[in-house]
Enzyme design. Sequence first.
Site, mmCIF file in Angstrom:
data_model
loop_
_atom_site.group_PDB
_atom_site.id
_atom_site.type_symbol
_atom_site.label_atom_id
_atom_site.label_comp_id
_atom_site.label_asym_id
_atom_site.label_seq_id
_atom_site.Cartn_x
_atom_site.Cartn_y
_atom_site.Cartn_z
ATOM 1 N N ARG A 83 37.866 7.115 -28.567
ATOM 2 C CA ARG A 83 38.798 7.305 -27.321
ATOM 3 C C ARG A 83 40.382 7.191 -27.611
ATOM 4 N NH1 ARG A 83 37.148 5.327 -21.218
ATOM 5 N NH2 ARG A 83 37.409 3.264 -22.233
ATOM 6 N N LYS A 186 43.854 7.185 -22.987
ATOM 7 C CA LYS A 186 44.024 5.062 -21.624
ATOM 8 C C LYS A 186 45.601 4.344 -22.284
ATOM 9 C CE LYS A 186 40.614 2.324 -20.663
ATOM 10 N NZ LYS A 186 40.631 2.423 -19.204
HETATM 11 C C1 LIG Z 1 39.211 3.161 -18.465
HETATM 12 C C2 LIG Z 1 39.109 3.314 -17.190
HETATM 13 C C3 LIG Z 1 38.280 3.900 -16.522
HETATM 14 C C4 LIG Z 1 36.081 3.828 -17.268
HETATM 15 O O1 LIG Z 1 35.932 4.049 -17.974
HETATM 16 P P1 LIG Z 1 35.143 2.932 -19.417
HETATM 17 O O2 LIG Z 1 34.997 4.048 -20.416
HETATM 18 O O3 LIG Z 1 34.044 3.731 -17.981
HETATM 19 O O4 LIG Z 1 35.480 1.781 -18.869
HETATM 20 C C5 LIG Z 1 38.461 5.207 -15.677
HETATM 21 N N1 LIG Z 1 39.031 5.437 -15.250
HETATM 22 C C6 LIG Z 1 40.583 5.254 -15.635
HETATM 23 C C7 LIG Z 1 41.627 6.218 -15.235
HETATM 24 C C8 LIG Z 1 40.559 4.063 -16.642
HETATM 25 O O5 LIG Z 1 41.539 3.802 -17.464
#
Ligand SMILES: *Cc1c(COP(=O)(O)O)cnc(C)c1O
Length: 342
Positions: A83, A186
């Site tokens: 990711r 992210k």
């Molecule tokens: C990090 C995040 C998530 C959750 O992702 P995980 O990999 O399950 O921890 C969901 N939505 C947003 C906006 C995020 O930044």
Amino acid sequence: MAKELDLDWANLKFGYMPTDYNVRCYFRNGEWGEIEVSSSDTINMHMAATCLHYGQEAFEGLKAYRCKDGHIRVFRPEENAARLQSTCRGILMPELPTEKFVEMVKKVVLLNERFVPPYESGATLYVRPLLIGTSAQVGVHPATEYLFIIFVTPVGPYFKGGFATNNYVIARDHDRSAPLGTGIYKVGGNYAASLQANKWAHDQGYACEFYLDAKEKKYIDECGAANFFGIKNNTYVTPLSTSILPSITNKSLMQLAEDLGLKVERRQIPEEELETFEEAGACGTAAVISPIGEIDDPEIGKKYVIAKNGKPGPVSEKLYKKLIAIQYGEEPDTHNWVTIVK
Ligand SMILES: *Cc1c(COP(=O)(O)O)cnc(C)c1O
């Protein structure tokens, strides 16, 4: 010899506490350098660094668990690496190889082993990877130099009073991300864009703000920093959207739902469909599943009560327990999700 720690593990918050070490890796002259270990929790950088002006910043989040069998495990770190690579392509940063990412995760957890909370304290060690553009730029261009850091900090249990429901509020006056924007990456910028709505929701006593798709304001997107899923007719339904972050927890829950004999649907979910769910939840690394009690849409005067008795539903609870059991090595890791650090 590192001193034994005597922390009040069960009462830790989701906050920052200094630990012994962080690990770092610099990208210079077109390549990644050696892994470095630091005991400083500050960084020194150029005031014109691209991360400070143009948001060239990406992060990840995962956890390390001290388990009943004495091992320390991390959950799907290769997925976080993948990711992060996708985020790097999204905002023109160099991709960090998966092997290096996983090696650094293991290393930083081991170096801070005394901060990995005891089994059954409910607390865990939160692992925060961070990648920033560090070279100076005044025009809008990607940096030529980058710093990748992973730090860790122990965090408390998400559910103090046990697995319980939370209420959310639809933030019609705000968008977290645009349909063809950075919502799938992210990056810190998405969080800056969410701060107003987040405060607005908290000020009214809600657990978090809830977003509809930015273009039509018709479909469910996600809840603050967690993905959404609904359960009905033995089916796990989760949004298909170009503006939500692909949650690794959600991806894992989809697989477990299938393993448990549920149908899995990824599709657009119109807001009105909220009325029809037997259960719903917000999912992410922090809480795994945070069951949803009710979702309010004050701007159009609607309330969707999902947990009729205010309690989490049986399917959510089953999925939650199953995923936690895999993370703690108490159920067979049939999908090869877990990395044993020690
Ligand atoms: C990090 C995040 C998530 C959750 O992702 P995980 O990999 O399950 O921890 C969901 N939505 C947003 C906006 C995020 O930044």
